[in-house]
Scaffold this motif. Structure first.
Motif, PDB file in Angstrom:
ATOM      1  N   THR A   1      34.886  23.106  15.764  1.00 39.50           N
ATOM      2  CA  THR A   1      35.911  22.227  16.316  1.00 39.50           C
ATOM      3  C   THR A   1      37.070  23.053  16.858  1.00 39.50           C
ATOM      4  OG1 THR A   1      35.348  20.587  14.634  1.00 39.50           O
ATOM      5  CG2 THR A   1      37.424  20.278  15.765  1.00 39.50           C
TER       6      THR A   1
ATOM      7  N   ILE B   1      40.836  22.991  17.117  1.00 40.40           N
ATOM      8  CA  ILE B   1      41.914  22.284  16.436  1.00 40.40           C
ATOM      9  C   ILE B   1      43.234  22.693  17.071  1.00 40.40           C
ATOM     10  CG2 ILE B   1      42.951  21.796  14.191  1.00 40.40           C
ATOM     11  CD1 ILE B   1      40.356  23.279  13.066  1.00 40.40           C
TER      12      ILE B   1
ATOM     13  N   PHE C   1      35.043  22.830  10.894  1.00 44.94           N
ATOM     14  CA  PHE C   1      36.076  21.932  10.400  1.00 44.94           C
ATOM     15  C   PHE C   1      35.455  20.627   9.935  1.00 44.94           C
ATOM     16  CE2 PHE C   1      39.423  18.696  11.453  1.00 44.94           C
ATOM     17  CZ  PHE C   1      40.404  19.146  10.586  1.00 44.94           C
ATOM     18  N   THR C   2      35.943  20.117   8.821  1.00 49.57           N
ATOM     19  CA  THR C   2      35.575  18.793   8.337  1.00 49.57           C
ATOM     20  C   THR C   2      36.847  17.977   8.261  1.00 49.57           C
ATOM     21  OG1 THR C   2      33.780  19.697   7.003  1.00 49.57           O
ATOM     22  CG2 THR C   2      34.529  17.501   6.450  1.00 49.57           C
ATOM     23  N   GLN C   3      36.900  16.900   9.030  1.00 49.32           N
ATOM     24  CA  GLN C   3      38.097  16.066   9.083  1.00 49.32           C
ATOM     25  C   GLN C   3      38.049  15.012   7.979  1.00 49.32           C
ATOM     26  OE1 GLN C   3      38.837  14.673  13.001  1.00 49.32           O
ATOM     27  NE2 GLN C   3      40.716  13.619  12.465  1.00 49.32           N
ATOM     28  N   TYR C   4      39.207  14.722   7.397  1.00 48.85           N
ATOM     29  CA  TYR C   4      39.304  13.661   6.394  1.00 48.85           C
ATOM     30  C   TYR C   4      38.953  12.331   7.044  1.00 48.85           C
ATOM     31  CZ  TYR C   4      42.011  17.066   3.650  1.00 48.85           C
ATOM     32  OH  TYR C   4      42.431  18.166   2.966  1.00 48.85           O
TER      33      TYR C   4
ATOM     34  N   SER D   1      44.030  12.850  10.236  1.00 45.41           N
ATOM     35  CA  SER D   1      43.583  13.916  11.126  1.00 45.41           C
ATOM     36  C   SER D   1      43.546  15.270  10.421  1.00 45.41           C
ATOM     37  CB  SER D   1      44.484  13.990  12.364  1.00 45.41           C
ATOM     38  OG  SER D   1      45.827  14.224  11.969  1.00 45.41           O
TER      39      SER D   1
ATOM     40  N   GLY E   1      42.263  17.984   7.338  1.00 45.69           N
ATOM     41  CA  GLY E   1      40.898  18.297   6.915  1.00 45.69           C
ATOM     42  C   GLY E   1      40.788  19.687   6.331  1.00 45.69           C
TER      43      GLY E   1
ATOM     44  N   GLU F   1      47.698  16.353   7.690  1.00 48.71           N
ATOM     45  CA  GLU F   1      47.799  15.586   8.918  1.00 48.71           C
ATOM     46  C   GLU F   1      49.019  15.993   9.740  1.00 48.71           C
ATOM     47  OE1 GLU F   1      47.848  10.876  10.216  1.00 48.71           O
ATOM     48  OE2 GLU F   1      48.137  11.415   8.125  1.00 48.71           O
TER      49      GLU F   1
ATOM     50  N   VAL G   1      48.325  18.967  12.220  1.00 51.04           N
ATOM     51  CA  VAL G   1      47.313  18.810  13.268  1.00 51.04           C
ATOM     52  C   VAL G   1      47.840  17.932  14.395  1.00 51.04           C
ATOM     53  CG1 VAL G   1      44.988  17.961  13.774  1.00 51.04           C
ATOM     54  CG2 VAL G   1      45.456  19.056  11.581  1.00 51.04           C
TER      55      VAL G   1
ATOM     56  N   THR H   1      42.070  17.227  17.573  1.00 50.11           N
ATOM     57  CA  THR H   1      40.826  17.977  17.392  1.00 50.11           C
ATOM     58  C   THR H   1      39.830  17.587  18.466  1.00 50.11           C
ATOM     59  OG1 THR H   1      39.908  16.314  15.906  1.00 50.11           O
ATOM     60  CG2 THR H   1      41.081  18.145  14.876  1.00 50.11           C
TER      61      THR H   1
ATOM     62  N   LYS I   1      35.613  18.220  19.087  1.00 49.53           N
ATOM     63  CA  LYS I   1      34.348  18.786  18.619  1.00 49.53           C
ATOM     64  C   LYS I   1      33.728  19.600  19.745  1.00 49.53           C
ATOM     65  CE  LYS I   1      33.700  16.086  14.781  1.00 49.53           C
ATOM     66  NZ  LYS I   1      34.342  16.611  13.661  1.00 49.53           N
TER      67      LYS I   1
END
Length: 157
Positions: A42, A44, A77-80, A84, A86, A102, A105, A108, A110
């Motif tokens: 990702t 970011i 990246f793993t987003q919550y 936004s 993660g 959050e 950020v 983001t 992908k």
């Protein structure tokens, strides 16, 4: 005759306990596998404070964007689910992670998946855990079938 009933009851109880344990093992291993394969590459965009925090903690290369000090970082990246923020994964085979909030950020994007990208250590381990859990359940099933097809002995007194 009572001795035979105790042996059968013990085997049934053992089979039920092993089936329950195997089911829990499969659920746990599936969750681990899901978590290991969730991070995606990702781009970011971070605020000024986010840029400083990520640079200080990870040392990931960043590209300055705009005049207000924002930057872009490319990482797994793993987003919550509900915000936004993660987890950024970095290091050798994504072995380290950093939580970003959050407020750090801006956005983001992908990135396209990289074909033939080698698996990380966590991904390899999660696949082995999943395979082990299915092998455990298969062996339990085989044990049950063998016990059901075993000829009954006649007790002669």
């Amino acid at each position: 005759m009572a001795k035979t009933d105790i042996n059968i009851s013990g085997k049934v109880l053992l089979s039920m306990a092993a089936t329950f344990l195997g089911t829990l093992l499969i659920i746990w291993a599936t969750g681990q596998n899901e978590r290991a394969f969730r991070p995606t590459l990702t781009k970011i965009t971070l605020t000024t404070a986010g840029c400083e925090y990520v640079q200080r903690q990870t040392g990931l290369p960043e590209k300055t964007v705009g005049k207000i000090g924002s930057c872009e970082v490319e990482a797994d990246f793993t987003q919550y689910s509900l915000s936004s923020g993660g987890t950024i994964f970095y290091g050798n085979e994504d072995s380290e992670s950093l939580e970003i909030s959050e407020s750090q950020v801006v956005g983001t994007v992908k990135m396209p998946k990289i074909p033939n990208k080698p698996w990380t250590h966590n991904q390899k381990v999660s696949v082995w855990q999943l395979a082990f859990s299915y092998i455990f359940m298969l062996s339990n099933f085989i044990f049950i079938v063998v016990q059901l097809n075993k000829p009954k002995r006649k007790n002669e007194n």
